[in-house]
Write a protein that holds these residues in place. Structure first.
Motif, PDB file in Angstrom:
ATOM      1  N   TYR A 182     -19.273 -16.295   3.357  1.00  0.00           N
ATOM      2  CA  TYR A 182     -17.860 -16.039   3.056  1.00  0.00           C
ATOM      3  C   TYR A 182     -16.993 -17.192   3.530  1.00  0.00           C
ATOM      4  CZ  TYR A 182     -13.293 -13.796   2.879  1.00  0.00           C
ATOM      5  OH  TYR A 182     -11.970 -13.519   2.599  1.00  0.00           O
ATOM      6  N   LYS A 183     -17.231 -17.642   4.766  1.00  0.00           N
ATOM      7  CA  LYS A 183     -16.435 -18.749   5.317  1.00  0.00           C
ATOM      8  C   LYS A 183     -16.661 -20.048   4.555  1.00  0.00           C
ATOM      9  CE  LYS A 183     -17.793 -18.142   9.616  1.00  0.00           C
ATOM     10  NZ  LYS A 183     -17.906 -18.281  11.098  1.00  0.00           N
ATOM     11  N   GLN A 184     -17.824 -20.163   3.913  1.00  0.00           N
ATOM     12  CA  GLN A 184     -18.121 -21.338   3.102  1.00  0.00           C
ATOM     13  C   GLN A 184     -17.538 -21.241   1.691  1.00  0.00           C
ATOM     14  OE1 GLN A 184     -20.112 -24.287   4.073  1.00  0.00           O
ATOM     15  NE2 GLN A 184     -19.344 -23.397   5.971  1.00  0.00           N
ATOM     16  N   GLY A 185     -16.899 -20.118   1.386  1.00  0.00           N
ATOM     17  CA  GLY A 185     -16.319 -19.924   0.060  1.00  0.00           C
ATOM     18  C   GLY A 185     -17.343 -19.527  -0.986  1.00  0.00           C
ATOM     19  N   ARG A 186     -18.515 -19.098  -0.562  1.00  0.00           N
ATOM     20  CA  ARG A 186     -19.586 -18.703  -1.489  1.00  0.00           C
ATOM     21  C   ARG A 186     -19.552 -17.175  -1.625  1.00  0.00           C
ATOM     22  NH1 ARG A 186     -24.264 -22.058   1.497  1.00  0.00           N
ATOM     23  NH2 ARG A 186     -25.647 -20.867   0.104  1.00  0.00           N
ATOM     24  N   PHE A 187     -18.496 -16.696  -2.278  1.00  0.00           N
ATOM     25  CA  PHE A 187     -18.177 -15.279  -2.254  1.00  0.00           C
ATOM     26  C   PHE A 187     -19.193 -14.416  -2.997  1.00  0.00           C
ATOM     27  CE2 PHE A 187     -14.003 -17.546  -2.115  1.00  0.00           C
ATOM     28  CZ  PHE A 187     -13.790 -17.358  -0.765  1.00  0.00           C
ATOM     29  N   ASP A 188     -19.696 -14.899  -4.112  1.00  0.00           N
ATOM     30  CA  ASP A 188     -20.665 -14.105  -4.865  1.00  0.00           C
ATOM     31  C   ASP A 188     -21.959 -13.933  -4.065  1.00  0.00           C
ATOM     32  OD1 ASP A 188     -21.223 -12.716  -7.373  1.00  0.00           O
ATOM     33  OD2 ASP A 188     -22.791 -14.209  -7.641  1.00  0.00           O
ATOM     34  N   GLU A 189     -22.398 -15.002  -3.402  1.00  0.00           N
ATOM     35  CA  GLU A 189     -23.595 -14.927  -2.561  1.00  0.00           C
ATOM     36  C   GLU A 189     -23.355 -14.010  -1.367  1.00  0.00           C
ATOM     37  OE1 GLU A 189     -25.764 -18.845  -1.967  1.00  0.00           O
ATOM     38  OE2 GLU A 189     -23.868 -19.539  -2.848  1.00  0.00           O
ATOM     39  N   ALA A 190     -22.176 -14.113  -0.775  1.00  0.00           N
ATOM     40  CA  ALA A 190     -21.839 -13.266   0.372  1.00  0.00           C
ATOM     41  C   ALA A 190     -21.846 -11.796  -0.037  1.00  0.00           C
ATOM     42  CB  ALA A 190     -20.471 -13.650   0.922  1.00  0.00           C
ATOM     43  N   LYS A 191     -21.321 -11.511  -1.208  1.00  0.00           N
ATOM     44  CA  LYS A 191     -21.283 -10.133  -1.714  1.00  0.00           C
ATOM     45  C   LYS A 191     -22.691  -9.552  -1.819  1.00  0.00           C
ATOM     46  CE  LYS A 191     -20.189  -7.510  -5.895  1.00  0.00           C
ATOM     47  NZ  LYS A 191     -19.587  -7.553  -7.255  1.00  0.00           N
ATOM     48  N   LYS A 192     -23.624 -10.329  -2.348  1.00  0.00           N
ATOM     49  CA  LYS A 192     -24.999  -9.843  -2.508  1.00  0.00           C
ATOM     50  C   LYS A 192     -25.638  -9.520  -1.169  1.00  0.00           C
ATOM     51  CE  LYS A 192     -25.744 -12.338  -6.851  1.00  0.00           C
ATOM     52  NZ  LYS A 192     -26.414 -13.494  -7.508  1.00  0.00           N
ATOM     53  N   GLN A 193     -25.366 -10.344  -0.161  1.00  0.00           N
ATOM     54  CA  GLN A 193     -25.905 -10.076   1.159  1.00  0.00           C
ATOM     55  C   GLN A 193     -25.245  -8.849   1.787  1.00  0.00           C
ATOM     56  OE1 GLN A 193     -28.520 -11.690   2.466  1.00  0.00           O
ATOM     57  NE2 GLN A 193     -28.607 -12.977   0.634  1.00  0.00           N
ATOM     58  N   LEU A 194     -23.941  -8.710   1.601  1.00  0.00           N
ATOM     59  CA  LEU A 194     -23.215  -7.577   2.175  1.00  0.00           C
ATOM     60  C   LEU A 194     -23.639  -6.251   1.556  1.00  0.00           C
ATOM     61  CD1 LEU A 194     -19.744  -9.270   2.443  1.00  0.00           C
ATOM     62  CD2 LEU A 194     -20.954  -8.201   4.358  1.00  0.00           C
ATOM     63  N   GLU A 195     -24.015  -6.279   0.295  1.00  0.00           N
ATOM     64  CA  GLU A 195     -24.497  -5.058  -0.349  1.00  0.00           C
ATOM     65  C   GLU A 195     -25.773  -4.561   0.330  1.00  0.00           C
ATOM     66  OE1 GLU A 195     -24.642  -6.404  -4.376  1.00  0.00           O
ATOM     67  OE2 GLU A 195     -22.615  -5.682  -4.849  1.00  0.00           O
ATOM     68  N   LYS A 196     -26.585  -5.482   0.830  1.00  0.00           N
ATOM     69  CA  LYS A 196     -27.777  -5.095   1.595  1.00  0.00           C
ATOM     70  C   LYS A 196     -27.367  -4.490   2.936  1.00  0.00           C
ATOM     71  CE  LYS A 196     -30.403  -9.041  -0.255  1.00  0.00           C
ATOM     72  NZ  LYS A 196     -31.088 -10.305   0.133  1.00  0.00           N
ATOM     73  N   VAL A 197     -26.365  -5.084   3.557  1.00  0.00           N
ATOM     74  CA  VAL A 197     -25.926  -4.630   4.879  1.00  0.00           C
ATOM     75  C   VAL A 197     -25.368  -3.207   4.813  1.00  0.00           C
ATOM     76  CG1 VAL A 197     -24.330  -5.044   6.791  1.00  0.00           C
ATOM     77  CG2 VAL A 197     -25.444  -6.985   5.657  1.00  0.00           C
ATOM     78  N   VAL A 198     -24.475  -2.958   3.864  1.00  0.00           N
ATOM     79  CA  VAL A 198     -23.817  -1.641   3.809  1.00  0.00           C
ATOM     80  C   VAL A 198     -24.778  -0.542   3.365  1.00  0.00           C
ATOM     81  CG1 VAL A 198     -21.539  -2.647   3.425  1.00  0.00           C
ATOM     82  CG2 VAL A 198     -22.936  -2.017   1.454  1.00  0.00           C
ATOM     83  N   ASN A 199     -25.916  -0.913   2.793  1.00  0.00           N
ATOM     84  CA  ASN A 199     -26.914   0.085   2.413  1.00  0.00           C
ATOM     85  C   ASN A 199     -27.706   0.587   3.610  1.00  0.00           C
ATOM     86  OD1 ASN A 199     -26.397   0.331  -0.328  1.00  0.00           O
ATOM     87  ND2 ASN A 199     -27.700  -1.396  -0.870  1.00  0.00           N
ATOM     88  N   ASP A 200     -27.556  -0.082   4.759  1.00  0.00           N
ATOM     89  CA  ASP A 200     -28.192   0.375   5.988  1.00  0.00           C
ATOM     90  C   ASP A 200     -27.246   1.364   6.668  1.00  0.00           C
ATOM     91  OD1 ASP A 200     -29.357   0.807   8.438  1.00  0.00           O
ATOM     92  OD2 ASP A 200     -29.709  -1.304   8.898  1.00  0.00           O
ATOM     93  N   ALA A 201     -27.490   2.653   6.425  1.00  0.00           N
ATOM     94  CA  ALA A 201     -26.575   3.691   6.910  1.00  0.00           C
ATOM     95  C   ALA A 201     -26.518   3.781   8.426  1.00  0.00           C
ATOM     96  CB  ALA A 201     -26.973   5.045   6.329  1.00  0.00           C
ATOM     97  N   LEU A 202     -27.494   3.202   9.123  1.00  0.00           N
ATOM     98  CA  LEU A 202     -27.532   3.281  10.577  1.00  0.00           C
ATOM     99  C   LEU A 202     -27.002   2.011  11.254  1.00  0.00           C
ATOM    100  CD1 LEU A 202     -31.009   5.015  11.093  1.00  0.00           C
ATOM    101  CD2 LEU A 202     -28.738   6.071  11.018  1.00  0.00           C
ATOM    102  N   TYR A 203     -26.560   1.044  10.474  1.00  0.00           N
ATOM    103  CA  TYR A 203     -26.067  -0.202  11.053  1.00  0.00           C
ATOM    104  C   TYR A 203     -24.763   0.047  11.795  1.00  0.00           C
ATOM    105  CZ  TYR A 203     -24.341  -5.007  11.340  1.00  0.00           C
ATOM    106  OH  TYR A 203     -23.854  -6.209  11.795  1.00  0.00           O
ATOM    107  N   ALA A 204     -24.692  -0.380  13.044  1.00  0.00           N
ATOM    108  CA  ALA A 204     -23.556  -0.062  13.912  1.00  0.00           C
ATOM    109  C   ALA A 204     -22.239  -0.638  13.400  1.00  0.00           C
ATOM    110  CB  ALA A 204     -23.830  -0.552  15.330  1.00  0.00           C
ATOM    111  N   ARG A 205     -22.292  -1.792  12.740  1.00  0.00           N
ATOM    112  CA  ARG A 205     -21.065  -2.448  12.275  1.00  0.00           C
ATOM    113  C   ARG A 205     -20.893  -2.317  10.758  1.00  0.00           C
ATOM    114  NH1 ARG A 205     -18.141  -5.516  15.151  1.00  0.00           N
ATOM    115  NH2 ARG A 205     -17.729  -7.009  13.485  1.00  0.00           N
ATOM    116  N   ARG A 206     -21.328  -1.199  10.249  1.00  0.00           N
ATOM    117  CA  ARG A 206     -21.262  -0.969   8.802  1.00  0.00           C
ATOM    118  C   ARG A 206     -19.816  -0.969   8.289  1.00  0.00           C
ATOM    119  NH1 ARG A 206     -23.055   4.438   5.674  1.00  0.00           N
ATOM    120  NH2 ARG A 206     -23.622   3.560   3.639  1.00  0.00           N
TER     121      ARG A 206
END
Length: 254
Positions: A115-139
């Motif tokens: 995201y900080k590098q301005g690579r928003f589409d790539e960041a989005k794909k990674q974040l979709e993996k993160v938010v799918n982890d229902a137990l992640y503390a910083r979801r």
């Protein structure tokens, strides 16, 4: 006899101490504890903005365990600080490849880097993996970053959905509240924008952006006192800010 004893002691010491890449450590050392100690020390240096000090500890930790997820994650942050972005990305990816309980955290760190590098589409794909982890503390924070990515990609509806999910996990998520207020105001729903702004004001610090947003909302809802209070705070705390200059231009007041 004394010579023999000294030789035996020397051999014994050399058998329990190893040198690797210039770093001495005992074979009996508690490696997880030593690694944690080095990573904790590196984290303190990073908080102080000292990447050199952090890298000194992380080099020692990497010698102890070249496949430590913690170490690679900290190395990535250190290289971001020194603007060695290729190295930072390399270590982010290494941290992700290592299986473990911190893998989702490693993916989230990489998404923020993108995201900080301005690579928003790539960041989005990674974040979709993160938010799918229902137990992640910083979801909740991950959902708000996903919302920011959607905004950068001009996906307002998807952004609003992500911000609302962030609020479901953390009612005082400042990023989600302020961005939802902006989206509501842009949709000419000043009443909804005011509700989001009021919730933001209850538990989040004022910023030039939040103060100006409060003025913009108040101008549409007729809350003159909110305009007066925010303008005064903006002038007092942030007189050199772009937001105060915009306030003067837009409303021609001082």
């Amino acid at each position: 006899m004394r010579l023999v004893i000294l030789l035996l002691i020397a051999c014994s010491l050399s058998a329990c101490v190893t040198e690797s890449d210039g770093v001495l450590f005992s074979r009996d050392v508690d490696k997880p504890k030593a690694i944690k100690s080095h990573v904790d020390a590196a984290s303190q240096y990073l908080r102080e903005g000292d990447a050199t000090g952090a890298l000194r500890h992380l080099r020692k930790a990497q010698v102890l365990d070249p496949n430590s997820q913690q170490v690679h994650a900290a190395l990535a942050v250190s290289f971001e600080l020194t603007q060695d972005f290729d190295l930072a990305e390399k270590h982010h990816k290494k941290a992700i490849r290592i299986k473990g309980e911190s893998q989702t955290s490693a993916i989230n760190n990489y998404s923020v880097f993108l995201y900080k590098q301005g690579r928003f589409d790539e960041a989005k794909k990674q974040l979709e993996k993160v938010v799918n982890d229902a137990l992640y503390a910083r979801r909740g924070a991950a959902f708000s970053t996903l919302g920011l990515c959607e905004l950068k990609l001009d996906n307002g509806t998807a952004a609003a959905k992500a911000f609302k999910r962030a609020l479901a996990l953390d009612r005082q998520n400042g990023t989600a509240l302020i961005e939802l207020a902006v989206l509501a105001l842009n949709a000419n729903n000043a009443a909804l924008a005011q509700r989001y702004y009021d919730k933001y004001s209850l538990g989040n610090r004022v910023t030039p952006r939040s103060l100006l947003l409060g003025i913009q909302i108040a101008e549409q809802t007729g809350k003159n006192q909110q305009t007066i209070d925010n303008a005064k705070t903006l002038k007092t705390l942030y007189p050199q800010s772009a937001e105060y200059a915009r306030y003067l231009r837009q409303y021609k007041r001082d």
